[in-house]
Design a protein around this motif. Sequence first.
Motif, PDB file in Angstrom:
ATOM      1  N   VAL A   6       2.654 -11.337  -8.637  1.00 52.56           N
ATOM      2  CA  VAL A   6       1.402 -12.102  -8.627  1.00 52.56           C
ATOM      3  C   VAL A   6       0.911 -12.317  -7.197  1.00 52.56           C
ATOM      4  O   VAL A   6      -0.296 -12.323  -6.931  1.00 52.56           O
ATOM      5  CB  VAL A   6       1.609 -13.457  -9.331  1.00 52.56           C
ATOM      6  N   ARG A   7       1.852 -12.474  -6.261  1.00 59.24           N
ATOM      7  CA  ARG A   7       1.488 -12.747  -4.862  1.00 59.24           C
ATOM      8  C   ARG A   7       1.430 -11.488  -4.006  1.00 59.24           C
ATOM      9  O   ARG A   7       0.996 -11.539  -2.853  1.00 59.24           O
ATOM     10  CB  ARG A   7       2.493 -13.721  -4.239  1.00 59.24           C
ATOM     11  N   VAL A   8       1.905 -10.356  -4.542  1.00 60.80           N
ATOM     12  CA  VAL A   8       1.959  -9.103  -3.770  1.00 60.80           C
ATOM     13  C   VAL A   8       1.237  -8.020  -4.562  1.00 60.80           C
ATOM     14  O   VAL A   8       1.857  -7.239  -5.298  1.00 60.80           O
ATOM     15  CB  VAL A   8       3.425  -8.684  -3.485  1.00 60.80           C
ATOM     16  N   PRO A   9      -0.097  -7.947  -4.459  1.00 62.71           N
ATOM     17  CA  PRO A   9      -0.816  -6.903  -5.189  1.00 62.71           C
ATOM     18  C   PRO A   9      -0.506  -5.518  -4.641  1.00 62.71           C
ATOM     19  O   PRO A   9      -0.175  -5.353  -3.467  1.00 62.71           O
ATOM     20  CB  PRO A   9      -2.282  -7.273  -4.960  1.00 62.71           C
ATOM     21  N   ARG A  10      -0.597  -4.516  -5.515  1.00 64.28           N
ATOM     22  CA  ARG A  10      -0.326  -3.123  -5.147  1.00 64.28           C
ATOM     23  C   ARG A  10      -1.638  -2.357  -5.076  1.00 64.28           C
ATOM     24  O   ARG A  10      -2.433  -2.368  -6.014  1.00 64.28           O
ATOM     25  CB  ARG A  10       0.608  -2.492  -6.185  1.00 64.28           C
ATOM     26  N   ARG A  11      -1.885  -1.694  -3.934  1.00 69.58           N
ATOM     27  CA  ARG A  11      -3.059  -0.843  -3.752  1.00 69.58           C
ATOM     28  C   ARG A  11      -2.535   0.517  -3.267  1.00 69.58           C
ATOM     29  O   ARG A  11      -2.393   0.749  -2.059  1.00 69.58           O
ATOM     30  CB  ARG A  11      -4.015  -1.442  -2.707  1.00 69.58           C
ATOM     31  N   PRO A  12      -2.222   1.436  -4.176  1.00 66.47           N
ATOM     32  CA  PRO A  12      -1.545   2.676  -3.755  1.00 66.47           C
ATOM     33  C   PRO A  12      -2.403   3.614  -2.931  1.00 66.47           C
ATOM     34  O   PRO A  12      -1.905   4.382  -2.116  1.00 66.47           O
ATOM     35  CB  PRO A  12      -1.142   3.320  -5.084  1.00 66.47           C
TER      36      PRO A  12
ATOM     37  N   ARG B  43       0.826  -1.209   0.000  1.00 58.92           N
ATOM     38  CA  ARG B  43       0.000   0.000   0.000  1.00 58.92           C
ATOM     39  C   ARG B  43       0.861   1.259   0.000  1.00 58.92           C
ATOM     40  O   ARG B  43       2.042   1.231   0.339  1.00 58.92           O
ATOM     41  CB  ARG B  43      -0.938   0.010   1.211  1.00 58.92           C
ATOM     42  N   GLY B  44       0.248   2.371  -0.372  1.00 62.45           N
ATOM     43  CA  GLY B  44       0.932   3.655  -0.443  1.00 62.45           C
ATOM     44  C   GLY B  44       0.926   4.402   0.877  1.00 62.45           C
ATOM     45  O   GLY B  44       0.325   3.976   1.866  1.00 62.45           O
ATOM     46  N   ARG B  45       1.577   5.570   0.869  1.00 62.45           N
ATOM     47  CA  ARG B  45       1.761   6.323   2.122  1.00 62.45           C
ATOM     48  C   ARG B  45       0.459   6.788   2.748  1.00 62.45           C
ATOM     49  O   ARG B  45       0.385   6.988   3.965  1.00 62.45           O
ATOM     50  CB  ARG B  45       2.695   7.507   1.893  1.00 62.45           C
TER      51      ARG B  45
END
Length: 290
Positions: free
Chosen positions: A278-284, A53-55
């Motif tokens: 694939v195992r570490v999705p990004r949700r900024p 996740r983002g800041r």
Amino acid sequence: MSACGTRAISIIAFIGSVFSPWYRWSGRRSPDNNVCINVATYGRGGRWTMTDRGRDALRQTEDSFTVGPSGLSWDGTTLTVDINEVSTPHCQRVQGTVKIHPAAVTGVEVPLTADGAHIWRPFAPTAEIEVDLGRSGWQWRGHGYFDANFGTRALEADFGYWTWGRYPTKAGTASFYDVARRDGTDLEVALSFDRTGGVSVMDAPPKTRFRRSNWLVKRETRADPGTTPRQVKAMLDAPFYNRCGVETTLHGERVSGVFEALDLDRFRGPWLMPMLAVRVPRRPGWNFGD
């Protein structure tokens, strides 16, 4: 790990998610923009969550650490982890509470490099854990552990390989850190912690190899001469990283604990990052007002 040995859980809170491909691809310039609370459960119905996740998702106070919908809080005696994550690849909700009750909190800090760029901080090597994830079979108690690692450089920049092990003993806990540094030197740490937080340097049994992981990661931990460690519970098996339950013998005492091996030569290979994505999705983005 549960008292019966059939269940286990690992929780890692990151500022600068060191195993995130998104953090590496960003140039690792802003650790607070790659934060995560990684939760992995082991046993029947075990799940994996590691959302980068983002800041905007990060909140910190003196006694709390929050990343999006999940967080940790400390009340002076108990570390409480409130979990609300989605697993990959199952896309199932992993939700509930984990409480870690330390027998004592230590003041130990161990530099892993000569310049102190990496520090290991075993806060509570001996603890009880209480798990309630709201699913059948996922309410249990067992033995737990709480530590931290801090660093100002990438792990793969300073290390080629390391192993770590934590084994409950009659006296408290035995913990080992064996590190191969990139400058050609090795670090061998063997500490015994009692239940009051006291610590002493152990006369460590020799490093002893046991069967490689399914990804052929080399594995070795401490064991009395003439004995061989053995895996008793499969946990995380990745191309560069292995976590498992291990039984070994230390000064005549047969013990079972948690072992990890990290191959950083493999980890720094660029071929690995697309696999991890694939195992570490990004949700900024994250809005605490939602």
